[in-house]
Design an enzyme around this catalytic site. Structure first.
Site, PDB file in Angstrom:
ATOM      1  CE  LYS A  32     -15.258  -9.378  -1.429  1.00  7.02           C
ATOM      2  NZ  LYS A  32     -14.438 -10.276  -2.286  1.00  7.02           N
ATOM      3  CB  CYS A  53     -16.665 -13.355  -2.249  1.00  4.24           C
ATOM      4  SG  CYS A  53     -15.549 -14.793  -2.362  1.00  4.24           S
ATOM      5  CD  GLU A  57     -15.800 -11.599  -5.550  1.00  2.00           C
ATOM      6  OE1 GLU A  57     -15.351 -10.633  -4.917  1.00  2.00           O
ATOM      7  OE2 GLU A  57     -15.667 -12.785  -5.167  1.00  2.00           O
TER       8      GLU A  57
END
Length: 258
Positions: A108, A142, A43
């Site tokens: 995200k 994540c 990330e």
């Protein structure tokens, strides 16, 4: 179908774009020479969570994507997240590129509020599965890993691989390791997860990037230091395992409304 997979577990030096990019590009090039066809990066791999400068760093994203595109071959895919400005808003965006350019992107959707991500980034609104010449690839970033709903959504959209870019801390690394296996087992697909190493904003990153098979077997796993991983997966295993234990066919969505 056998596919060679590569993960770059990068010790991301906060804000040091040249250092991070040079290390990554060098390893991408080495992997391409070794026949790796899918490469996953952590990330925000060019900068880490350098919140004070992320908007400025986002200006470098198009150039860096071009640099990656220039060094890969026609049968190579690369996935990793970079900061992106779109319509005046900052996103943590996973880009999937090949030699022709951008295939698709995923912004995200679950922002980690305890670290203040929501104060800087705008959440994405769409789950993304990318159809490539290798496989159908679902993308997570994540904190998304903690939400089984989005992984299942990607599976129902046809994903055979979940590619995960992360900056997951060492403090909760056992959560990471358990959840990677859980997402693979419950969705009966391959999980390819690239985590950061090193330290960002005084937080020690956990590493332990891994490739997990559809039956939950860990095919390869790193420790917490900067490293690269290369292994091979057999995509046919997705379908043979789904036939052996037909969880997806046994679903009863009519009772799942909550």
């Amino acid at each position: 179908m056998l596919v060679k997979i590569g993960i770059i577990q990068l010790d991301i030096h906060l804000g040091e774009i040249n250092r991070n990019v040079n290390y990554a590009l060098s390893n991408i090039q080495n992997m391409v020479e070794k026949g790796v066809r899918l490469i996953v990066l952590p990330e925000l791999w060019t900068s880490g969570f350098d919140y004070k400068h992320l908007e400025k760093i986002a200006e470098t994203t198009p150039k860096i994507l071009q640099e990656v595109q220039q060094i890969i071959t026609a049968n190579t895919l690369v996935i990793g997240t970079l900061p992106e400005i779109k319509k005046g808003k900052l996103y943590n965006t996973a880009f999937l590129i090949d030699k022709t350019g951008l295939l698709d992107f995923y912004q995200k959707s679950h922002l980690f509020t305890p670290s203040g991500e929501d104060k800087h980034f705008t959440p994405g609104k769409k789950a993304v599965v990318v159809t490539t010449h290798l496989s159908k690839i679902g993308v997570l970033i994540c904190y998304d890993l903690r939400f089984p709903e989005i992984a299942r959504c990607l599976t129902l959209k046809g994903a055979e691989i979940l590619a995960i870019s992360a900056a997951w801390p060492l403090e909760r690394i056992e959560h990471w390791r358990i959840l990677l296996r859980a997402r693979a087992i419950e969705n009966q697909l391959f999980v390819i997860a690239a985590n950061a190493s090193g330290t960002q904003n005084k937080i020690k990153m956990g590493g332990h990037s891994a490739v997990i098979s559809p039956d939950g077997t860990c095919l390869i796993e790193a420790d917490d230091s900067e490293t690269i991983l290369i292994t091979e997966i057999d995509l046919k295993r997705v379908y043979t395992f789904r036939e052996e234990i037909p969880c997806l066919k046994s679903r009863r969505p009519e009772i799942y409304n909550v």
